[in-house]
Write a protein that holds these residues in place. Structure first.
Motif, PDB file in Angstrom:
ATOM      1  N   MET A   1       0.931  -1.025   0.013  1.00  0.00           N
ATOM      2  CA  MET A   1      -0.006   0.034   0.073  1.00  0.00           C
ATOM      3  C   MET A   1       0.885   1.139   0.133  1.00  0.00           C
ATOM      4  O   MET A   1       0.535   2.348  -0.551  1.00  0.00           O
ATOM      5  CB  MET A   1      -1.054   0.140   1.086  1.00  0.00           C
ATOM      6  N   ARG A   2       1.909   1.218   0.618  1.00  0.00           N
ATOM      7  CA  ARG A   2       2.908   2.503   0.622  1.00  0.00           C
ATOM      8  C   ARG A   2       3.366   2.604  -0.522  1.00  0.00           C
ATOM      9  O   ARG A   2       3.651   3.926  -0.991  1.00  0.00           O
ATOM     10  CB  ARG A   2       3.878   1.977   1.721  1.00  0.00           C
ATOM     11  N   SER A   3       3.847   1.843  -1.080  1.00  0.00           N
ATOM     12  CA  SER A   3       4.204   1.973  -2.718  1.00  0.00           C
ATOM     13  C   SER A   3       3.245   2.514  -3.450  1.00  0.00           C
ATOM     14  O   SER A   3       3.620   3.346  -4.697  1.00  0.00           O
ATOM     15  CB  SER A   3       4.834   0.460  -3.192  1.00  0.00           C
ATOM     16  N   LEU A   4       2.106   2.588  -3.338  1.00  0.00           N
ATOM     17  CA  LEU A   4       0.925   3.282  -4.198  1.00  0.00           C
ATOM     18  C   LEU A   4       0.684   4.853  -3.822  1.00  0.00           C
ATOM     19  O   LEU A   4       0.283   5.410  -4.402  1.00  0.00           O
ATOM     20  CB  LEU A   4      -0.233   2.440  -4.061  1.00  0.00           C
ATOM     21  N   CYS A   5       1.374   5.037  -2.752  1.00  0.00           N
ATOM     22  CA  CYS A   5       1.155   6.444  -1.991  1.00  0.00           C
ATOM     23  C   CYS A   5       2.283   7.603  -2.401  1.00  0.00           C
ATOM     24  O   CYS A   5       3.461   7.231  -2.229  1.00  0.00           O
ATOM     25  CB  CYS A   5       0.925   6.443  -0.633  1.00  0.00           C
ATOM     26  N   GLU A   6       2.034   8.799  -2.888  1.00  0.00           N
ATOM     27  CA  GLU A   6       2.815   9.566  -3.102  1.00  0.00           C
ATOM     28  C   GLU A   6       2.566  10.934  -2.251  1.00  0.00           C
ATOM     29  O   GLU A   6       1.416  11.202  -1.889  1.00  0.00           O
ATOM     30  CB  GLU A   6       2.784  10.010  -4.470  1.00  0.00           C
ATOM     31  N   GLY A   7       3.632  11.596  -1.515  1.00  0.00           N
ATOM     32  CA  GLY A   7       3.385  12.572  -0.860  1.00  0.00           C
ATOM     33  C   GLY A   7       2.973  12.334   0.407  1.00  0.00           C
ATOM     34  O   GLY A   7       3.129  10.998   0.863  1.00  0.00           O
ATOM     35  N   PRO A   8       2.390  13.146   1.305  1.00  0.00           N
ATOM     36  CA  PRO A   8       1.927  13.094   2.788  1.00  0.00           C
ATOM     37  C   PRO A   8       0.725  11.982   2.758  1.00  0.00           C
ATOM     38  O   PRO A   8       0.198  12.053   1.695  1.00  0.00           O
ATOM     39  CB  PRO A   8       1.284  14.337   3.130  1.00  0.00           C
ATOM     40  N   TRP A   9       1.011  11.227   3.919  1.00  0.00           N
ATOM     41  CA  TRP A   9      -0.154  10.013   3.876  1.00  0.00           C
ATOM     42  C   TRP A   9      -0.113   9.833   5.405  1.00  0.00           C
ATOM     43  O   TRP A   9       0.544  10.001   6.292  1.00  0.00           O
ATOM     44  CB  TRP A   9       0.147   8.801   3.217  1.00  0.00           C
ATOM     45  N   VAL A  10      -1.329   9.322   5.783  1.00  0.00           N
ATOM     46  CA  VAL A  10      -1.719   8.845   7.240  1.00  0.00           C
ATOM     47  C   VAL A  10      -2.671   7.558   7.138  1.00  0.00           C
ATOM     48  O   VAL A  10      -3.478   7.404   6.031  1.00  0.00           O
ATOM     49  CB  VAL A  10      -2.550   9.938   7.854  1.00  0.00           C
ATOM     50  N   VAL A  11      -2.479   6.726   8.158  1.00  0.00           N
ATOM     51  CA  VAL A  11      -3.205   5.590   8.104  1.00  0.00           C
ATOM     52  C   VAL A  11      -3.739   5.347   9.617  1.00  0.00           C
ATOM     53  O   VAL A  11      -2.937   5.788  10.316  1.00  0.00           O
ATOM     54  CB  VAL A  11      -2.452   4.403   7.559  1.00  0.00           C
ATOM     55  N   GLY A  12      -4.985   5.152   9.883  1.00  0.00           N
ATOM     56  CA  GLY A  12      -5.543   4.912  11.215  1.00  0.00           C
ATOM     57  C   GLY A  12      -6.449   3.766  11.210  1.00  0.00           C
ATOM     58  O   GLY A  12      -7.034   3.315  10.345  1.00  0.00           O
ATOM     59  N   GLY A  13      -6.786   3.487  12.593  1.00  0.00           N
ATOM     60  CA  GLY A  13      -7.586   2.187  12.630  1.00  0.00           C
ATOM     61  C   GLY A  13      -7.196   1.405  14.053  1.00  0.00           C
ATOM     62  O   GLY A  13      -6.237   1.361  14.626  1.00  0.00           O
ATOM     63  N   ASN A  14      -8.011   0.262  14.060  1.00  0.00           N
ATOM     64  CA  ASN A  14      -7.770  -0.909  14.885  1.00  0.00           C
ATOM     65  C   ASN A  14      -6.688  -1.640  14.509  1.00  0.00           C
ATOM     66  O   ASN A  14      -7.153  -2.800  13.460  1.00  0.00           O
ATOM     67  CB  ASN A  14      -8.771  -1.691  15.231  1.00  0.00           C
ATOM     68  N   PHE A  15      -5.211  -1.772  14.856  1.00  0.00           N
ATOM     69  CA  PHE A  15      -4.222  -2.574  14.245  1.00  0.00           C
ATOM     70  C   PHE A  15      -4.201  -4.081  15.057  1.00  0.00           C
ATOM     71  O   PHE A  15      -3.503  -5.045  14.789  1.00  0.00           O
ATOM     72  CB  PHE A  15      -3.058  -1.836  14.533  1.00  0.00           C
ATOM     73  N   ASN A  16      -5.196  -3.860  15.921  1.00  0.00           N
ATOM     74  CA  ASN A  16      -5.363  -5.430  17.202  1.00  0.00           C
ATOM     75  C   ASN A  16      -3.887  -5.763  17.533  1.00  0.00           C
ATOM     76  O   ASN A  16      -3.606  -6.816  17.797  1.00  0.00           O
ATOM     77  CB  ASN A  16      -5.777  -6.297  16.193  1.00  0.00           C
ATOM     78  N   ILE A  17      -2.998  -4.708  17.876  1.00  0.00           N
ATOM     79  CA  ILE A  17      -1.752  -5.289  18.299  1.00  0.00           C
ATOM     80  C   ILE A  17      -1.156  -3.927  19.228  1.00  0.00           C
ATOM     81  O   ILE A  17      -1.419  -2.622  18.733  1.00  0.00           O
ATOM     82  CB  ILE A  17      -0.692  -5.574  17.282  1.00  0.00           C
ATOM     83  N   ILE A  18      -0.433  -4.111  20.023  1.00  0.00           N
ATOM     84  CA  ILE A  18       0.056  -2.973  20.894  1.00  0.00           C
ATOM     85  C   ILE A  18       1.820  -2.889  20.575  1.00  0.00           C
ATOM     86  O   ILE A  18       2.038  -3.920  20.043  1.00  0.00           O
ATOM     87  CB  ILE A  18       0.040  -3.075  22.367  1.00  0.00           C
ATOM     88  N   ARG A  19       2.341  -1.981  21.015  1.00  0.00           N
ATOM     89  CA  ARG A  19       4.068  -1.809  20.789  1.00  0.00           C
ATOM     90  C   ARG A  19       4.520  -2.061  22.034  1.00  0.00           C
ATOM     91  O   ARG A  19       5.849  -2.707  22.096  1.00  0.00           O
ATOM     92  CB  ARG A  19       4.424  -0.432  20.307  1.00  0.00           C
ATOM     93  N   TYR A  20       4.061  -2.016  23.226  1.00  0.00           N
ATOM     94  CA  TYR A  20       4.948  -2.022  24.559  1.00  0.00           C
ATOM     95  C   TYR A  20       3.904  -2.790  25.832  1.00  0.00           C
ATOM     96  O   TYR A  20       2.616  -2.341  25.376  1.00  0.00           O
ATOM     97  CB  TYR A  20       5.427  -0.567  24.861  1.00  0.00           C
TER      98      TYR A  20
END
Length: 208
Positions: A1-20
């Motif tokens: 998906m990132r390869s299809l995006c040019e310029g500024p971009w943002v993604v949001g939602g329920n990733f169902n995973i934590i980082r810490y």
């Protein structure tokens, strides 16, 4: 998906995973899935902003025995450069196990304004009747398609004017309800609500 995006971009939602581990109740240590998620964020050069308004975004059970921060916004450095102020914050839950997440990015200058139908219009007494009267008052001649298009333009103008005159009252009511819900959320962070308190909290949610 990132390869299809040019310029500024943002993604949001329920990733169902934590980082810490600190972002999940009763989580003693970091695991492979957390590490992989953080590595993915770093590889895509995304920014994971701080969350204001609470430690968790999802809770299960009346007593919230299980809670974690699995909802978030991630954005690129170009996105951060595009705006002067970016803030990620939680909002009160409205019938879901998840807190809605709000990403504010400062003032945006749209080249052209667009028409958007607001759901709260339907909850204002007399709105439907007003729309009917407006539509019947428009006198346009021409082909059916032309008449329809012109009447829709006129109706859009009427709705915008009506919305501007009624927005302040509805906005004040909504802000008052959201403040009350936020107070209950803060209490629920500290202890389990009683049945009576849960009913009181739900009453405010029904009005949104």
């Amino acid at each position: 998906m990132r390869s299809l995006c040019e310029g500024p971009w943002v993604v949001g939602g329920n990733f169902n995973i934590i980082r810490y581990p600190a972002k999940r109740s009763n989580c003693p240590r970091i695991n492979g899935a957390m590490t992989e998620f953080s590595e993915c964020i770093d590889e895509l050069e995304l920014i994971d902003p701080l969350l204001f308004g609470g430690s968790y975004t999802w809770r299960r059970g009346e007593g919230h025995q299980t809670a974690s921060r699995i909802d978030r916004f991630l954005y690129s450095s170009q996105w951060e450069e595009q705006f002067t102020f970016i803030k990620q914050s939680t909002m009160p839950k409205l019938g879901s196990d998840h807190n809605p997440i709000l990403l504010t990015c400062g003032n945006l200058n749209f080249k052209k304004s667009y028409f958007k139908f607001e759901n709260w219009w339907m909850r204002v007494e007399g709105f439907k009747e007003e729309v009917k009267l407006w539509w019947q008052s428009f006198v346009i001649t021409g082909t059916q398609s032309f008449v329809l298009a012109e009447k829709l333009k006129l109706l859009k103008g009427k709705m915008k004017e009506w919305s501007k005159n009624n927005r302040n009252n509805c906005k004040a009511q909504k802000e008052e309800i959201m403040e009350e819900l936020a107070k209950w959320e803060a209490v629920q962070e500290q202890r389990v609500l009683t049945e009576e308190e849960i009913q009181q909290k739900n009453k405010f949610g029904y009005h949104l």
